[in-house]
Design a protein around this motif. Structure first.
Motif, PDB file in Angstrom:
ATOM      1  N   HIS A 393       0.836  -1.216   0.000  1.00  0.00           N
ATOM      2  CA  HIS A 393       0.000   0.000   0.000  1.00  0.00           C
ATOM      3  C   HIS A 393       0.862   1.254   0.000  1.00  0.00           C
ATOM      4  O   HIS A 393       0.815   2.080   0.921  1.00  0.00           O
ATOM      5  CB  HIS A 393      -0.983   0.006   1.185  1.00  0.00           C
ATOM      6  N   GLU A 394       1.684   1.333  -1.019  1.00  0.00           N
ATOM      7  CA  GLU A 394       2.473   2.560  -1.154  1.00  0.00           C
ATOM      8  C   GLU A 394       2.662   2.905  -2.619  1.00  0.00           C
ATOM      9  O   GLU A 394       2.601   2.048  -3.505  1.00  0.00           O
ATOM     10  CB  GLU A 394       3.826   2.455  -0.436  1.00  0.00           C
ATOM     11  N   ILE A 395       2.848   4.206  -2.838  1.00  0.00           N
ATOM     12  CA  ILE A 395       3.206   4.684  -4.171  1.00  0.00           C
ATOM     13  C   ILE A 395       4.700   4.984  -4.138  1.00  0.00           C
ATOM     14  O   ILE A 395       5.192   5.604  -3.191  1.00  0.00           O
ATOM     15  CB  ILE A 395       2.394   5.943  -4.540  1.00  0.00           C
ATOM     16  N   ILE A 396       5.386   4.517  -5.165  1.00  0.00           N
ATOM     17  CA  ILE A 396       6.827   4.799  -5.267  1.00  0.00           C
ATOM     18  C   ILE A 396       7.021   5.626  -6.521  1.00  0.00           C
ATOM     19  O   ILE A 396       6.548   5.240  -7.601  1.00  0.00           O
ATOM     20  CB  ILE A 396       7.630   3.479  -5.356  1.00  0.00           C
ATOM     21  N   PHE A 397       7.651   6.758  -6.372  1.00  0.00           N
ATOM     22  CA  PHE A 397       7.938   7.584  -7.544  1.00  0.00           C
ATOM     23  C   PHE A 397       9.442   7.531  -7.764  1.00  0.00           C
ATOM     24  O   PHE A 397      10.219   7.937  -6.913  1.00  0.00           O
ATOM     25  CB  PHE A 397       7.444   9.017  -7.347  1.00  0.00           C
ATOM     26  N   ASP A 398       9.820   6.999  -8.920  1.00  0.00           N
ATOM     27  CA  ASP A 398      11.229   6.696  -9.178  1.00  0.00           C
ATOM     28  C   ASP A 398      11.769   7.656 -10.238  1.00  0.00           C
ATOM     29  O   ASP A 398      11.407   7.591 -11.405  1.00  0.00           O
ATOM     30  CB  ASP A 398      11.315   5.234  -9.656  1.00  0.00           C
ATOM     31  N   ARG A 399      12.651   8.557  -9.790  1.00  0.00           N
ATOM     32  CA  ARG A 399      13.255   9.531 -10.711  1.00  0.00           C
ATOM     33  C   ARG A 399      14.745   9.298 -10.865  1.00  0.00           C
ATOM     34  O   ARG A 399      15.502  10.225 -11.111  1.00  0.00           O
ATOM     35  CB  ARG A 399      12.995  10.953 -10.189  1.00  0.00           C
ATOM     36  N   ARG A 400      15.165   8.057 -10.712  1.00  0.00           N
ATOM     37  CA  ARG A 400      16.605   7.805 -10.822  1.00  0.00           C
ATOM     38  C   ARG A 400      17.114   8.000 -12.247  1.00  0.00           C
ATOM     39  O   ARG A 400      18.296   8.159 -12.459  1.00  0.00           O
ATOM     40  CB  ARG A 400      16.934   6.405 -10.300  1.00  0.00           C
ATOM     41  N   LYS A 401      16.169   7.951 -13.224  1.00  0.00           N
ATOM     42  CA  LYS A 401      16.575   8.227 -14.619  1.00  0.00           C
ATOM     43  C   LYS A 401      15.745   9.390 -15.165  1.00  0.00           C
ATOM     44  O   LYS A 401      15.205   9.327 -16.266  1.00  0.00           O
ATOM     45  CB  LYS A 401      16.360   6.975 -15.473  1.00  0.00           C
ATOM     46  N   SER A 402      15.601  10.422 -14.349  1.00  0.00           N
ATOM     47  CA  SER A 402      14.786  11.574 -14.766  1.00  0.00           C
ATOM     48  C   SER A 402      15.639  12.817 -14.962  1.00  0.00           C
ATOM     49  O   SER A 402      15.166  13.943 -14.748  1.00  0.00           O
ATOM     50  CB  SER A 402      13.677  11.846 -13.741  1.00  0.00           C
ATOM     51  N   GLY A 403      16.907  12.624 -15.309  1.00  0.00           N
ATOM     52  CA  GLY A 403      17.717  13.767 -15.724  1.00  0.00           C
ATOM     53  C   GLY A 403      18.383  14.543 -14.618  1.00  0.00           C
ATOM     54  O   GLY A 403      18.393  15.768 -14.654  1.00  0.00           O
TER      55      GLY A 403
END
Ligand code: FRU
Length: 476
Positions: A393-403
């Motif tokens: 029950h969690e949202i993970i926002f992954d920006r490891r390849k977001s510049g």
């Protein structure tokens, strides 16, 4: 040449020289640095939005007020810089504040910083384009406050008009209660009297409370503040958060009943609200985070952007936020896909791009589903991932390849107890930002990305299988 004229010439020359692609519906500064929205209001039939502004570099510096106008809070037109730090009362900066229409024109009420050790409240009056600072500035000196209130952290006046005069909610830091919002009143907006405290952190919800907004909503009263240095827990992230305090106000005292995050992503701060002509309350925030915005890449001659406008309301005493319906005018190339089974990674025909509004309606399939991943702004080297984990029950926002997001902020986990395989997700992507609205605005999460604009692919994958009904629009 005056400081204001220098800023106006500078922004005009730069704006004419640079035509790099900007976000479509999110306000960015003409040049240089932007933080908080200021003075969001309607005046002479249009929305005006001022903002904390340092035209001469892409980092924070001596604060000016930038200025833009709009008919729908989505398509913006720049007006010349409105305030420069050019008087003894504000020599170290014109900090955040608000705007109120008066019979003599549009009144800007802002924090004048004479020296880094002191913050005062100041006024300027104008015709919606040019503003004259009040001779009596500062109209409130911090030494007028009782000794237990800070002289150095006293800022961001929100002023509104009432039948008998004006009221102000302003941020401070109390000796023992830490972040506190003071309530003041005035008959003429020049001589102010302290009425008391609206609410305070009590040392629990951050250290300094900045940027208050205070307004009635659906029969209750909402105090929105932005605390610094919050401790992480199941509701708030570490550091700078925007929070909503919901309760009742009898004209003197605010009685808080509920505390709620405004946005659980990492990039939403210092929001302000305004009423639309048809009576909706619309909110815009600054889409950055002080904790790491100094370390993000500088890819344009400007830095910083505002959020989309959100329509806010209360449902069962809680704050609900939806993208303002004005967005719908920008929908193009609509694609609808009903009830598609998502298992292994797949793309949908016609679904890609960097300016889009997409709604996903999830429903269970025969097999169980542990998680759904939506991959956005992707190419061979980049992707930004939204992962809905239905087991944890969690949202993970992954920006490891977001510049180039600093590592400590690139993978963000948000507990969402109600997250299940039947939720509705709305995602708005506009070049360099993602805004997520869960279950018709019960939660929002906002994030900046810095991905090169060529990375446009979108794909879906599930651990297990899930049905997805989708409505997709490009924005144009
Ligand atoms: C919040 C803030 C305000 C202040 C302004 C200065 O982001 O720190 O409290 O007025 O920024 O630019």
């Amino acid at each position: 040449m005056s400081m204001l004229q220098k800023a106006r010439d500078y922004e005009r020359d730069y704006f004419e020289a640079y035509h790099q692609e900007r976000p479509l519906l999110h306000l960015t500064p003409p040049v240089g640095w932007m933080n908080d929205p200021n003075g969001l209001c309607r005046y002479q039939g249009r929305y005006h939005l001022f903002f904390q502004y340092h035209p001469y570099s892409t980092v924070w510096g001596p604060m000016h007020w930038g200025h833009a106008v709009s008919d729908d809070l989505l398509a913006w037109e720049y007006l010349p810089c409105a305030l420069a730090p050019d008087t003894p009362a504000d020599a170290a900066g014109c900090f955040s504040g608000s705007a109120v229409e008066t019979e003599n024109g549009l009144m800007l009420v802002y924090t004048g910083v004479p020296t880094p050790e002191r913050q005062t409240q100041c006024m300027a009056l104008g015709n919606g384009m040019d503003f004259v600072k009040c001779d009596q500035n500062p109209v409130i000196d911090p030494d007028e406050l009782p000794a237990e209130y800070s002289r150095q952290d006293f800022r961001d006046p929100k002023v509104w008009k009432e039948a008998e005069g004006y009221r102000m909610a302003v941020g401070n830091r109390h000796e023992t209660r830490s972040g506190a919002i003071l309530l003041l009143k005035s008959a003429d907006a020049r001589r102010w009297q302290l009425c008391g405290e609206l609410d305070s952190s009590q040392g629990i919800n951050g250290r300094m409370w900045e940027c208050p907004d205070f307004f009635p909503l659906d029969g209750q009263q909402v105090l929105v503040v932005s605390p610094q240095e919050m401790q992480e827990n199941e509701l708030f992230h570490q550091g700078y958060n925007a929070i909503a305090l919901i309760g009742d106000f009898d004209g003197q005292r605010f009685n808080r009943q509920l505390i709620q995050p405004v946005d659980q992503g990492l990039d939403f701060y210092a929001p302000q609200t305004v009423l639309s002509p048809d009576g909706r309350r619309l909110m815009i925030g600054w889409m950055e985070n002080w904790d790491y915005c100094k370390k993000t890449p500088r890819t344009h001659p400007w830095y910083g952007q505002m959020s989309l406008p959100r329509e806010i309301s209360l449902r069962d005493g809680r704050l609900i936020q939806r993208p303002a319906r004005e967005m719908e005018r920008y929908w193009q190339n609509t694609v609808c896909a009903e009830d598609t089974l998502v298992e292994n990674a797949r793309e949908y025909p016609g679904i890609s791009g960097r300016a889009l509004d997409m709604t996903l309606r999830l429903s269970p399939a025969e097999e169980a589903c542990h998680s759904l991943t939506v991959s956005l702004a992707a190419d061979e080297a980049h992707e930004t991932k939204l992962i809905c984990d239905f087991i944890r029950h969690e949202i993970i926002f992954d920006r490891r390849k977001s510049g180039g997001i600093p590592e400590a902020y690139a993978l963000h986990r948000v507990p969402v107890p109600e997250l299940d395989a039947q939720c509705v997700l709305r995602l708005l992507l506009d070049k360099e930002s993602v805004e997520i609205f869960l279950n018709d605005g019960e939660r929002t999460l906002s994030y900046r990305i810095f991905t090169p604009k060529e990375a446009k692919e979108i794909a879906f994958s599930a651990d297990g299988s899930i049905r997805v009904g989708m409505t997709f629009h490009t924005l144009g």
